[in-house]
Design a protein around this motif. Sequence first.
Motif, PDB file in Angstrom:
ATOM      1  N   ILE A 305       0.848  -1.167   0.000  1.00  8.98           N
ATOM      2  CA  ILE A 305       0.000   0.000   0.000  1.00  8.98           C
ATOM      3  C   ILE A 305       0.893   1.230   0.000  1.00  8.98           C
ATOM      4  O   ILE A 305       1.858   1.326   0.765  1.00  8.98           O
ATOM      5  CB  ILE A 305      -0.980   0.022   1.193  1.00  8.98           C
ATOM      6  N   ILE A 306       0.602   2.156  -0.921  1.00  8.91           N
ATOM      7  CA  ILE A 306       1.429   3.349  -1.107  1.00  8.91           C
ATOM      8  C   ILE A 306       0.581   4.593  -0.854  1.00  8.91           C
ATOM      9  O   ILE A 306      -0.491   4.762  -1.441  1.00  8.91           O
ATOM     10  CB  ILE A 306       2.013   3.395  -2.538  1.00  8.91           C
ATOM     11  N   TYR A 307       1.047   5.430   0.046  1.00 13.13           N
ATOM     12  CA  TYR A 307       0.346   6.665   0.405  1.00 13.13           C
ATOM     13  C   TYR A 307       1.161   7.857  -0.097  1.00 13.13           C
ATOM     14  O   TYR A 307       2.369   7.950   0.156  1.00 13.13           O
ATOM     15  CB  TYR A 307       0.194   6.752   1.919  1.00 13.13           C
ATOM     16  N   THR A 308       0.507   8.767  -0.832  1.00 13.81           N
ATOM     17  CA  THR A 308       1.162   9.973  -1.340  1.00 13.81           C
ATOM     18  C   THR A 308       0.291  11.169  -0.998  1.00 13.81           C
ATOM     19  O   THR A 308      -0.926  11.143  -1.218  1.00 13.81           O
ATOM     20  CB  THR A 308       1.375   9.904  -2.858  1.00 13.81           C
ATOM     21  N   GLU A 309       0.902  12.209  -0.482  1.00 11.82           N
ATOM     22  CA  GLU A 309       0.150  13.379  -0.033  1.00 11.82           C
ATOM     23  C   GLU A 309       0.780  14.665  -0.550  1.00 11.82           C
ATOM     24  O   GLU A 309       1.996  14.824  -0.548  1.00 11.82           O
ATOM     25  CB  GLU A 309       0.149  13.403   1.502  1.00 11.82           C
ATOM     26  N   THR A 310      -0.062  15.573  -1.015  1.00 13.46           N
ATOM     27  CA  THR A 310       0.362  16.926  -1.352  1.00 13.46           C
ATOM     28  C   THR A 310      -0.400  17.869  -0.449  1.00 13.46           C
ATOM     29  O   THR A 310      -1.626  17.953  -0.528  1.00 13.46           O
ATOM     30  CB  THR A 310       0.089  17.272  -2.829  1.00 13.46           C
ATOM     31  N   ARG A 311       0.308  18.544   0.447  1.00 10.67           N
ATOM     32  CA  ARG A 311      -0.340  19.364   1.468  1.00 10.67           C
ATOM     33  C   ARG A 311       0.121  20.821   1.350  1.00 10.67           C
ATOM     34  O   ARG A 311       1.311  21.106   1.264  1.00 10.67           O
ATOM     35  CB  ARG A 311      -0.003  18.841   2.860  1.00 10.67           C
ATOM     36  N   ARG A 312      -0.870  21.725   1.376  1.00  9.81           N
ATOM     37  CA  ARG A 312      -0.561  23.142   1.394  1.00  9.81           C
ATOM     38  C   ARG A 312      -0.350  23.616   2.816  1.00  9.81           C
ATOM     39  O   ARG A 312      -0.881  23.016   3.758  1.00  9.81           O
ATOM     40  CB  ARG A 312      -1.704  23.939   0.752  1.00  9.81           C
ATOM     41  N   LEU A 336       2.681   2.683   8.263  1.00 11.16           N
ATOM     42  CA  LEU A 336       3.394   2.856   7.006  1.00 11.16           C
ATOM     43  C   LEU A 336       4.729   3.536   7.266  1.00 11.16           C
ATOM     44  O   LEU A 336       4.860   4.360   8.184  1.00 11.16           O
ATOM     45  CB  LEU A 336       2.567   3.693   6.032  1.00 11.16           C
ATOM     46  N   THR A 337       5.704   3.193   6.466  1.00 11.17           N
ATOM     47  CA  THR A 337       7.034   3.774   6.619  1.00 11.17           C
ATOM     48  C   THR A 337       7.165   5.003   5.739  1.00 11.17           C
ATOM     49  O   THR A 337       7.090   4.906   4.504  1.00 11.17           O
ATOM     50  CB  THR A 337       8.118   2.750   6.232  1.00 11.17           C
ATOM     51  N   PRO A 338       7.325   6.189   6.340  1.00 10.07           N
ATOM     52  CA  PRO A 338       7.393   7.414   5.531  1.00 10.07           C
ATOM     53  C   PRO A 338       8.775   7.606   4.914  1.00 10.07           C
ATOM     54  O   PRO A 338       9.789   7.155   5.453  1.00 10.07           O
ATOM     55  CB  PRO A 338       7.087   8.516   6.540  1.00 10.07           C
ATOM     56  N   THR A 339       8.804   8.284   3.777  1.00 15.27           N
ATOM     57  CA  THR A 339      10.051   8.732   3.176  1.00 15.27           C
ATOM     58  C   THR A 339      10.185  10.219   3.460  1.00 15.27           C
ATOM     59  O   THR A 339       9.201  10.882   3.803  1.00 15.27           O
ATOM     60  CB  THR A 339      10.038   8.488   1.654  1.00 15.27           C
ATOM     61  N   ALA A 354       4.556   7.358   1.855  1.00 16.09           N
ATOM     62  CA  ALA A 354       4.836   6.276   2.791  1.00 16.09           C
ATOM     63  C   ALA A 354       4.328   4.982   2.178  1.00 16.09           C
ATOM     64  O   ALA A 354       3.495   4.990   1.263  1.00 16.09           O
ATOM     65  CB  ALA A 354       4.167   6.534   4.138  1.00 16.09           C
ATOM     66  N   SER A 355       4.803   3.859   2.683  1.00 15.65           N
ATOM     67  CA  SER A 355       4.368   2.575   2.140  1.00 15.65           C
ATOM     68  C   SER A 355       4.373   1.526   3.238  1.00 15.65           C
ATOM     69  O   SER A 355       5.015   1.682   4.287  1.00 15.65           O
ATOM     70  CB  SER A 355       5.264   2.137   0.983  1.00 15.65           C
ATOM     71  N   GLY A 356       3.659   0.448   2.994  1.00 11.91           N
ATOM     72  CA  GLY A 356       3.576  -0.655   3.929  1.00 11.91           C
ATOM     73  C   GLY A 356       3.032  -1.887   3.227  1.00 11.91           C
ATOM     74  O   GLY A 356       2.744  -1.852   2.023  1.00 11.91           O
ATOM     75  N   THR A 357       2.837  -2.957   3.987  1.00 17.38           N
ATOM     76  CA  THR A 357       2.388  -4.221   3.414  1.00 17.38           C
ATOM     77  C   THR A 357       1.125  -4.698   4.125  1.00 17.38           C
ATOM     78  O   THR A 357       1.025  -4.596   5.349  1.00 17.38           O
ATOM     79  CB  THR A 357       3.480  -5.293   3.546  1.00 17.38           C
ATOM     80  N   ILE A 358       0.160  -5.192   3.354  1.00 11.68           N
ATOM     81  CA  ILE A 358      -1.054  -5.773   3.909  1.00 11.68           C
ATOM     82  C   ILE A 358      -1.252  -7.163   3.323  1.00 11.68           C
ATOM     83  O   ILE A 358      -0.637  -7.527   2.316  1.00 11.68           O
ATOM     84  CB  ILE A 358      -2.294  -4.901   3.612  1.00 11.68           C
ATOM     85  N   THR A 359      -2.125  -7.929   3.941  1.00 12.59           N
ATOM     86  CA  THR A 359      -2.400  -9.285   3.462  1.00 12.59           C
ATOM     87  C   THR A 359      -3.511  -9.279   2.419  1.00 12.59           C
ATOM     88  O   THR A 359      -4.291  -8.323   2.319  1.00 12.59           O
ATOM     89  CB  THR A 359      -2.819 -10.194   4.618  1.00 12.59           C
ATOM     90  N   SER A 360      -3.596 -10.370   1.670  1.00 19.03           N
ATOM     91  CA  SER A 360      -4.650 -10.530   0.677  1.00 19.03           C
ATOM     92  C   SER A 360      -6.022 -10.508   1.332  1.00 19.03           C
ATOM     93  O   SER A 360      -6.970  -9.928   0.795  1.00 19.03           O
ATOM     94  CB  SER A 360      -4.450 -11.847  -0.086  1.00 19.03           C
ATOM     95  N   ALA A 361      -6.157 -11.101   2.518  1.00 12.91           N
ATOM     96  CA  ALA A 361      -7.436 -11.137   3.225  1.00 12.91           C
ATOM     97  C   ALA A 361      -7.909  -9.731   3.579  1.00 12.91           C
ATOM     98  O   ALA A 361      -9.102  -9.426   3.490  1.00 12.91           O
ATOM     99  CB  ALA A 361      -7.313 -11.988   4.480  1.00 12.91           C
ATOM    100  N   MET A 362      -6.988  -8.873   3.986  1.00 20.06           N
ATOM    101  CA  MET A 362      -7.347  -7.506   4.336  1.00 20.06           C
ATOM    102  C   MET A 362      -7.877  -6.752   3.122  1.00 20.06           C
ATOM    103  O   MET A 362      -8.865  -6.017   3.201  1.00 20.06           O
ATOM    104  CB  MET A 362      -6.142  -6.782   4.940  1.00 20.06           C
ATOM    105  N   LEU A 363      -7.222  -6.920   1.986  1.00 21.31           N
ATOM    106  CA  LEU A 363      -7.645  -6.241   0.767  1.00 21.31           C
ATOM    107  C   LEU A 363      -9.015  -6.730   0.315  1.00 21.31           C
ATOM    108  O   LEU A 363      -9.889  -5.926  -0.033  1.00 21.31           O
ATOM    109  CB  LEU A 363      -6.611  -6.457  -0.342  1.00 21.31           C
TER     110      LEU A 363
END
Length: 423
Positions: A305-312, A336-339, A354-363
């Motif tokens: 799972i990949i999270y990307t944010e653009t914040r003003r 999630l682990t942020p960069t 940030a990114s992290g890992t989830i299981t197939s069941a969760m998705l």
Amino acid sequence: MKLRQLGAVALGCLFVSFAAPVAESDPSRSAPMQFSLRQDTANCGTRCKTWVAATGMIRAETSRDFEIFAAKHNIRGSTIVLNSEGGSVHGAIALGRAIRKLDMTTTVGRTVDAKGDSRIASIVPRADCESMCAFVLLSGAKRIVPPEARVRVHQIWLGDRRDDAAAASYSAEDLVLVQRDIGKLAQYTIEMGGSVELLELSLRIPPWEPMRVLTRDEMRRMNLDNSDVTDARSTPPQSTTTATPVSAPVRPISVTGQRERGWVTAERDGKMTLTRRHPLTVEGEDLGTIDVAFACGASAGEYQIIYTETRRAFEGAARQPLKSIELRLANKMVSLTPTPSQASDNSGEMQSSASGTITSAMLHNFASSGMRSMVIETASENSDVAVIRIGNSGAATNLMPFVTSCAQQPARAEHAGLQTGSR
């Protein structure tokens, strides 16, 4: 405005919530509101307390039920104890007017029976009065909110589109319905002696954010709690000149592209992803956008799972990099682990990921039918917190093409013991 650290229509509209209540789990709060006359007879002699317990969701017929109940009992001038998740705008307004006619006192609490003796009851102040319940609370001639109780508010929204409001479609008739109900609620608020600040603050919080907990000062200023006033019936509403300034309106959600309306499949770095864009807001203030994407994991049975944010920048505040990003999905918490955050080319914007890992069941659980959503909570270096709930509109339709694409990747096919072939 300082970002606050957040914890966790029967013909009308609903306020909605996804944060855990302060009270212990109580299924009766989600059932239609029930009224009962209760008394604490423990060691009280001839001075036993009597009150009306009002627990459950407010429906269009709730005021009728209350009037039938009131006709059977002498409750004029007594106390009504509210424990509710809210409900119908029209139902709450009608109920509030019926309570005011009986010159009752309103308060927040849970009515609990004594063990082994249902004739004896007590009031536990640790309870929630949410959404439209706050406006029913306003109907009391005297209004008392215990320190342990919470009063929480949220925007009016069309009940059949509250689960994923950012992905829903709206017509001109829908806007007419909401505008009409806001007008009726404003009229009622002034009629009950409340402050327009209560309505303004409620309408500031979109349905994808947690309900806003009112502070003690706010409740006194809004006249929701007038327990310290000698003659509450003659007290006019407090001036709103000291209220929190009205924030800028939320920018309209773009509906021109499919990607703005729900979960879709899209390529990212040459690979298939299941992705979604959503507004980033805090108390309705538009701060930017977030993109969430599910990508194929390193092996079968897992996904990235990949999270990307653009914040003003918020009201001229310094740009603060993100410190933590947590995801609540399928009743599980994923960190999630942020960069490192970077300033974008546009002045005042900060880009973070940030990114992290989830299981197939969760998705698969998230994409299944029903009221499924993920909650993303981010914290910056100065501990300011934003909490956003994202629904699963479009996820079920696009899940299988995405999963199939991942299964066909060479690394995954080898892991599953399949013949990879050429692509």
